[in-house]
Design a protein around this motif. Sequence first.
Motif, PDB file in Angstrom:
ATOM      1  N   ARG A 153      29.702  33.587  17.077  1.00  0.00           N
ATOM      2  CA  ARG A 153      29.337  32.530  18.031  1.00  0.00           C
ATOM      3  C   ARG A 153      30.483  32.393  19.034  1.00  0.00           C
ATOM      4  NH1 ARG A 153      30.363  26.715  17.772  1.00  0.00           N
ATOM      5  NH2 ARG A 153      28.966  25.621  19.219  1.00  0.00           N
ATOM      6  N   VAL A 155      32.460  31.020  22.392  1.00  0.00           N
ATOM      7  CA  VAL A 155      32.634  29.717  23.041  1.00  0.00           C
ATOM      8  C   VAL A 155      33.398  29.874  24.346  1.00  0.00           C
ATOM      9  CG1 VAL A 155      33.802  27.467  22.865  1.00  0.00           C
ATOM     10  CG2 VAL A 155      32.476  28.335  20.932  1.00  0.00           C
ATOM     11  N   ASP A 160      35.231  19.561  32.798  1.00  0.00           N
ATOM     12  CA  ASP A 160      34.003  18.816  33.111  1.00  0.00           C
ATOM     13  C   ASP A 160      33.805  18.658  34.615  1.00  0.00           C
ATOM     14  OD1 ASP A 160      35.952  16.911  33.671  1.00  0.00           O
ATOM     15  OD2 ASP A 160      35.356  15.527  32.086  1.00  0.00           O
ATOM     16  N   LYS A 167      28.157  27.111  33.643  1.00  0.00           N
ATOM     17  CA  LYS A 167      27.088  26.821  32.685  1.00  0.00           C
ATOM     18  C   LYS A 167      25.929  27.802  32.857  1.00  0.00           C
ATOM     19  CE  LYS A 167      24.396  22.838  31.035  1.00  0.00           C
ATOM     20  NZ  LYS A 167      24.137  21.390  31.260  1.00  0.00           N
ATOM     21  N   SER A 171      24.310  30.682  30.171  1.00  0.00           N
ATOM     22  CA  SER A 171      22.877  30.790  29.890  1.00  0.00           C
ATOM     23  C   SER A 171      22.384  32.206  30.166  1.00  0.00           C
ATOM     24  CB  SER A 171      22.096  29.784  30.746  1.00  0.00           C
ATOM     25  OG  SER A 171      20.706  29.987  30.651  1.00  0.00           O
ATOM     26  N   GLY A 176      24.773  30.852  25.734  1.00  0.00           N
ATOM     27  CA  GLY A 176      24.139  29.562  25.465  1.00  0.00           C
ATOM     28  C   GLY A 176      24.924  28.396  26.028  1.00  0.00           C
ATOM     29  N   THR A 177      24.236  27.479  26.673  1.00  0.00           N
ATOM     30  CA  THR A 177      24.915  26.341  27.304  1.00  0.00           C
ATOM     31  C   THR A 177      25.538  25.394  26.277  1.00  0.00           C
ATOM     32  OG1 THR A 177      22.813  25.135  27.417  1.00  0.00           O
ATOM     33  CG2 THR A 177      23.436  26.433  29.336  1.00  0.00           C
ATOM     34  N   GLN A 178      24.998  25.364  25.050  1.00  0.00           N
ATOM     35  CA  GLN A 178      25.598  24.517  24.022  1.00  0.00           C
ATOM     36  C   GLN A 178      26.957  25.051  23.575  1.00  0.00           C
ATOM     37  OE1 GLN A 178      22.863  23.953  20.774  1.00  0.00           O
ATOM     38  NE2 GLN A 178      21.516  22.601  21.948  1.00  0.00           N
ATOM     39  N   ASN A 179      27.239  26.290  23.914  1.00  0.00           N
ATOM     40  CA  ASN A 179      28.520  26.892  23.542  1.00  0.00           C
ATOM     41  C   ASN A 179      29.523  26.864  24.686  1.00  0.00           C
ATOM     42  OD1 ASN A 179      27.614  27.506  20.916  1.00  0.00           O
ATOM     43  ND2 ASN A 179      26.549  29.313  21.703  1.00  0.00           N
ATOM     44  N   TYR A 181      32.128  24.412  26.095  1.00  0.00           N
ATOM     45  CA  TYR A 181      32.849  23.182  25.756  1.00  0.00           C
ATOM     46  C   TYR A 181      33.503  22.653  27.029  1.00  0.00           C
ATOM     47  CZ  TYR A 181      32.376  24.182  20.723  1.00  0.00           C
ATOM     48  OH  TYR A 181      31.895  24.418  19.462  1.00  0.00           O
ATOM     49  N   GLN A 199      40.115  21.412  21.945  1.00  0.00           N
ATOM     50  CA  GLN A 199      38.792  22.031  21.872  1.00  0.00           C
ATOM     51  C   GLN A 199      38.872  23.483  21.392  1.00  0.00           C
ATOM     52  OE1 GLN A 199      35.842  20.454  22.174  1.00  0.00           O
ATOM     53  NE2 GLN A 199      37.111  18.616  22.335  1.00  0.00           N
ATOM     54  N   SER A 208      33.827  29.428  15.132  1.00  0.00           N
ATOM     55  CA  SER A 208      33.405  30.064  16.376  1.00  0.00           C
ATOM     56  C   SER A 208      34.550  30.885  16.959  1.00  0.00           C
ATOM     57  CB  SER A 208      32.934  29.013  17.379  1.00  0.00           C
ATOM     58  OG  SER A 208      31.873  28.256  16.840  1.00  0.00           O
TER      59      SER A 208
END
Length: 460
Positions: A153, A155, A160, A167, A171, A176-179, A181, A199, A208
């Motif tokens: 997985r 990351v 932010d 992002k 995708s 994956g956007t959930q990965n 941080y 993080q 991960s």
Amino acid sequence: MEEVIKKAADVTEKVCEWQPPEKLKALLDLELKDTGENHQKLLQFCRDVIKFSVKTNHPRFFNQLYAGIDYYSLAARFITEALNPSVYTYEVSPVFLLVEDAVLKKMIEFIGWEEGDGIFNPGGSVSNMYAMNLARYKYCPDIKEQGLSGMPRLVVLTSDECHYSVKKAASFLGIGTQNVYFIKSDERGKMIPEELEKQVLRARKEGSAPFFVSATAGTTVLGAFDPLDEIADICERYGLWLHVDASWGGSALLSRKHCRLLHGIHRANSVAWNPHKMLMAGIQCCALLVKDSSGLLKRCYSANASYLFQQDKFYDVSYDTGDKSIQCSRRADAFKFWMTWKALGTTGLEERVNRALALARYLVDEIKKREGFQLLLEPEYANICFWYIPPSLRNMEEGHEYWEKLHHVAPAIKERMMKKGSIMLGYQPHRGKVNFFRQVIISPKAQLIVMNVPNGLGRI
């Protein structure tokens, strides 16, 4: 030439001739027919296209992170449009491949690397995606042939305040956007290095594999520059690829006065830099620059098409650089920047940066003097963020009702300005703050106008 080049740069003309979509469809003859149109109709359509398009060369176009027009770049675009080249092999694009190589080497020099590699791409978003994929390939080379199955997985870590393309890249690449941080930034929009390290450790504790950190040099809204040296320390400590999205702020490297904003960028593994923004090279002109000079970029992206990249050609095939790109056909975007650089020299490009930031500072000073204008924060680049407080709110307590009403002010003013065609500048809510204006200073057409105003009201 008359309508676009000359008239569009006239401050007395409109920056746009606004029409709502349905009305504009009715005004334009958009239907494609079985038979061709005569030249008189085609010329009228060209006039309509110009009339109803936004004049980004207008002195009052402050809406995006690009503005103005560089005539040398425009001349270069005339040439490339006429020649219609595709920049992948030396045999079909000899001049433009050499030009791209020369420009990339000079940009690498300003980053502070002794050597490196690179490629021009269709946009900074694509450069960021290239960098993420390149970092993943370096981390696990087998992924190119074996795909995602069996991979850990992965990351991605970024601020932010990063561009949304980070992002999107996660995708698109199947990470994956959930990965992704998102690291907290401070009140000025700069990534907090301590939060980044937290993080990284969190991802590792979860089992991960953090592999890629994307820092930003010139964020889209606030124009913030992440602390690259401190971020680089963390990346080196944990063996992470450091990418710097300097699409907007990279041009400050050409200014001896302002290059300090990107202190530490030489420690990055890759950099995205868009000369079509501050340096006005014309959309699109975007480079991905890579510190590695061992051929990593080509190994990652090559497909070795035998009908293009034959190894037994009669010239040095190292100049066939197209296999560094996921594209086949590729525009000669470096040429327009090369032409501008040749015409102005490094000192001329430096002056372009210095002038824009001097005008930004002037605007900030004027905002501070004027009733009804309030800065969000002191800018460090060309993004000037402020509220306009109408008279009806100036004596109101700053409570919920005040902020709710102020939230509707910028959209209402923007609508009036657009319909009048007087000026274009953006607005947005951001980080819990209600709608505010963001005025971006780039164009050399923007000038100081100092005049006497009756009744001692000051200067305009």
